[in-house]
Enzyme design. Structure first.
Site, PDB file in Angstrom:
ATOM      1  N   GLU A 161      21.850  -3.173  20.013  1.00 36.18           N
ATOM      2  CA  GLU A 161      20.837  -4.296  20.465  1.00 36.18           C
ATOM      3  C   GLU A 161      21.567  -5.690  20.445  1.00 36.18           C
ATOM      4  O   GLU A 161      21.045  -6.518  19.690  1.00 36.18           O
ATOM      5  CB  GLU A 161      19.543  -4.341  19.361  1.00 36.18           C
ATOM      6  CG  GLU A 161      19.037  -3.000  19.347  1.00 36.18           C
ATOM      7  CD  GLU A 161      17.751  -2.831  18.527  1.00 36.18           C
ATOM      8  OE1 GLU A 161      17.672  -3.849  17.644  1.00 36.18           O
ATOM      9  OE2 GLU A 161      17.183  -1.985  18.566  1.00 36.18           O
ATOM     10  N   GLU A 277      16.541   7.264  21.642  1.00 31.60           N
ATOM     11  CA  GLU A 277      15.479   7.143  20.648  1.00 31.60           C
ATOM     12  C   GLU A 277      13.927   7.213  21.253  1.00 31.60           C
ATOM     13  O   GLU A 277      13.189   6.372  21.125  1.00 31.60           O
ATOM     14  CB  GLU A 277      15.675   5.588  19.986  1.00 31.60           C
ATOM     15  CG  GLU A 277      16.907   5.341  19.253  1.00 31.60           C
ATOM     16  CD  GLU A 277      17.131   4.142  18.631  1.00 31.60           C
ATOM     17  OE1 GLU A 277      16.021   3.364  18.419  1.00 31.60           O
ATOM     18  OE2 GLU A 277      18.070   3.695  18.401  1.00 31.60           O
TER      19      GLU A 277
HETATM   20  C1  XIL Z   1      13.834   2.218  12.604  1.00 32.22           C
HETATM   21  C2  XIL Z   1      13.886   3.359  11.828  1.00 32.22           C
HETATM   22  O1  XIL Z   1      13.198   4.513  12.194  1.00 32.22           O
HETATM   23  C3  XIL Z   1      12.821   2.960  10.379  1.00 32.22           C
HETATM   24  O2  XIL Z   1      12.409   3.735   9.564  1.00 32.22           O
HETATM   25  C4  XIL Z   1      13.614   1.723   9.651  1.00 32.22           C
HETATM   26  O3  XIL Z   1      12.470   1.355   8.790  1.00 32.22           O
HETATM   27  C5  XIL Z   1      13.594   0.571  10.769  1.00 32.22           C
HETATM   28  O4  XIL Z   1      14.477   1.187  11.786  1.00 32.22           O
HETATM   29  N1  XIL Z   1      15.946   0.681  16.915  1.00 32.22           N
HETATM   30  C6  XIL Z   1      16.847   1.289  16.291  1.00 32.22           C
HETATM   31  C7  XIL Z   1      16.659   2.179  15.311  1.00 32.22           C
HETATM   32  O5  XIL Z   1      18.055   1.271  16.713  1.00 32.22           O
HETATM   33  O6  XIL Z   1      17.731   2.186  13.986  1.00 32.22           O
HETATM   34  C8  XIL Z   1      15.365   1.739  14.326  1.00 32.22           C
HETATM   35  O7  XIL Z   1      14.920   2.552  13.429  1.00 32.22           O
HETATM   36  C9  XIL Z   1      14.258   1.751  15.568  1.00 32.22           C
HETATM   37  C10 XIL Z   1      14.462   0.624  16.701  1.00 32.22           C
END
Ligand code: XIL
Length: 365
Positions: A161, A277
């Protein structure tokens, strides 16, 4: 309440009964002895999911289903700074080691997520890290962590990100502590350090909101492509783009041409692509769960039909496997208090329509 609404409700209910009957009947076209990883493998793809050490450890049924369905595991949080770094000088590898061992024992590939991000930093970070020591902290973290698991990690999300066009810079980069202290070079430094610490791992740049046909997503696609081009021009060892794909069943749709063109441009740089994701928010859907499931499954299908036409795609990873454990429970809760249903398996670890859609898309697209 008008009779029109009554009629609509009845139709919803009736179609729901019909859909669930068809779903549970023997009309299933696929082979139920196969799991998502098997359908993916038939098409040279990896399927897997993100999860936590604690879920796998305390929920044996979930762990069993995870190993059945997945060929690759992503530590959802356990490899993040705030989990690994109790103090500026120390590391706590207890949970990370457990996951690495779990992956080894169950023959799962493992992704590393994530080395450099502006979120999930430990409490001590802000007071400790500054322009003088930022490079040292960054390289020390990467050397120690990547070095420890060298040879065992399929791919690392080296930088996560780093794009945010709304931050107003010409290059579209997000203004983060790393950028402030080290300039754009922090990205290059992270990739070069990771490559030296584990020459085998596929080094990935990972980001979100790249999928939709909106000006925001278009700006993010452009900035992402520009960043990848700059890195490749400098021979930075970036090997793949991770497209997060947190989708929303209530949002704008895709533009297949634009998304495919973007992915082709990425592939033309010699990069692989991973869907890293994937999940589908059902927050704004009002219908009963059977219809929500259908809408969610449709998004999975529409998205995968587009992205899986690109041969550079090597993996599809959902952000969680079962609705029993999804970050969206907390981050995108429903106003009506109903359980969110964003993932392939329901809370009872049974396949939903999204599972069926995924199986089909993984196999045939
Ligand atoms: C999220 C997790 O799923 C949660 O449990 C945590 O509280 C916050 O992070 N983008 C990403 C991930 O790259 O690491 C994030 O994961 C979701 C958004």
């Amino acid at each position: 309440m008008s009779s029109k609404i009554d009629r609509r409700r009845f139709l919803f209910w009736f179609a729901g009964v019909l859909a669930s009957t068809i779903w549970s009947s023997k009309s299933w076209a696929g082979d139920r002895s196969l799991f998502l990883k098997d359908y993916a493998a038939k098409n040279d793809l990896l399927y897997g999911a993100a999860t936590l050490h604690s879920f796998l450890r305390r929920d044996k049924d979930f762990a069993r289903r995870f190993v059945e369905e997945c060929a690759i595991l992503v530590p959802e949080n356990d490899f993040k700074w705030y989990k690994l770094r109790p103090t500026p000088q120390s590391f706590d590898f207890t949970k990370a080691d457990w996951l690495v061992n779990f992956a080894e024992v169950h023959d799962l590939k493992l992704r590393g997520h994530t080395l450099v991000w502006y979120q999930a930093l430990p409490d001590w970070f802000a007071a400790e890290v500054n322009a003088t020591n930022a490079a040292e902290h960054l390289t020390n973290h990467i050397n120690t962590l990547v070095g420890r698991y060298a040879g065992k990690i399929h791919s690392w999300d080296v930088v996560n990100e780093a794009i945010e066009p709304k931050d107003g810079r010409d290059d579209g980069l997000r203004i983060t502590p790393w950028l402030k202290y080290l300039g754009e070079e922090y990205i290059e430094l992270a990739f070069r350090t990771a490559a030296a610490a584990d020459p085998q791992a596929l080094l990935t740049y990972n980001d979100y909101d790249l999928a939709y046909d909106t000006p925001e997503h278009e700006a993010r696609r452009t900035a992402t492509l520009n960043l990848l081009e700059r890195l490749k021009a400098k021979d930075v060892p970036v090997g793949a783009l991770g497209m997060q794909a947190h989708l929303d069943a209530g949002k704008a749709r895709f533009n297949a041409k634009k998304l495919q063109r973007f992915m082709q441009n990425v592939a033309d740089l010699g990069l692989k692509i991973l869907v890293t994701e994937l999940d589908v928010v059902d927050r704004s859907l009002e219908a009963p769960s059977i219809f929500r499931d259908r809408a969610v499954a449709n998004i999975y299908r529409e998205y995968l039909e587009i992205v899986l036409t690109q041969p550079a795609v090597i993996a599809v990873i959902t952000w969680g496997l079962s609705d029993r454990y999804t970050w969206l429970k907390k981050f995108r809760p429903r106003d009506d208090g109903a359980y969110v249903r964003p993932l392939p398996l329901d809370r009872d670890l049974q396949p939903k329509l999204a599972w069926k859609t995924l199986a089909h898309a993984l196999r045939y697209f």
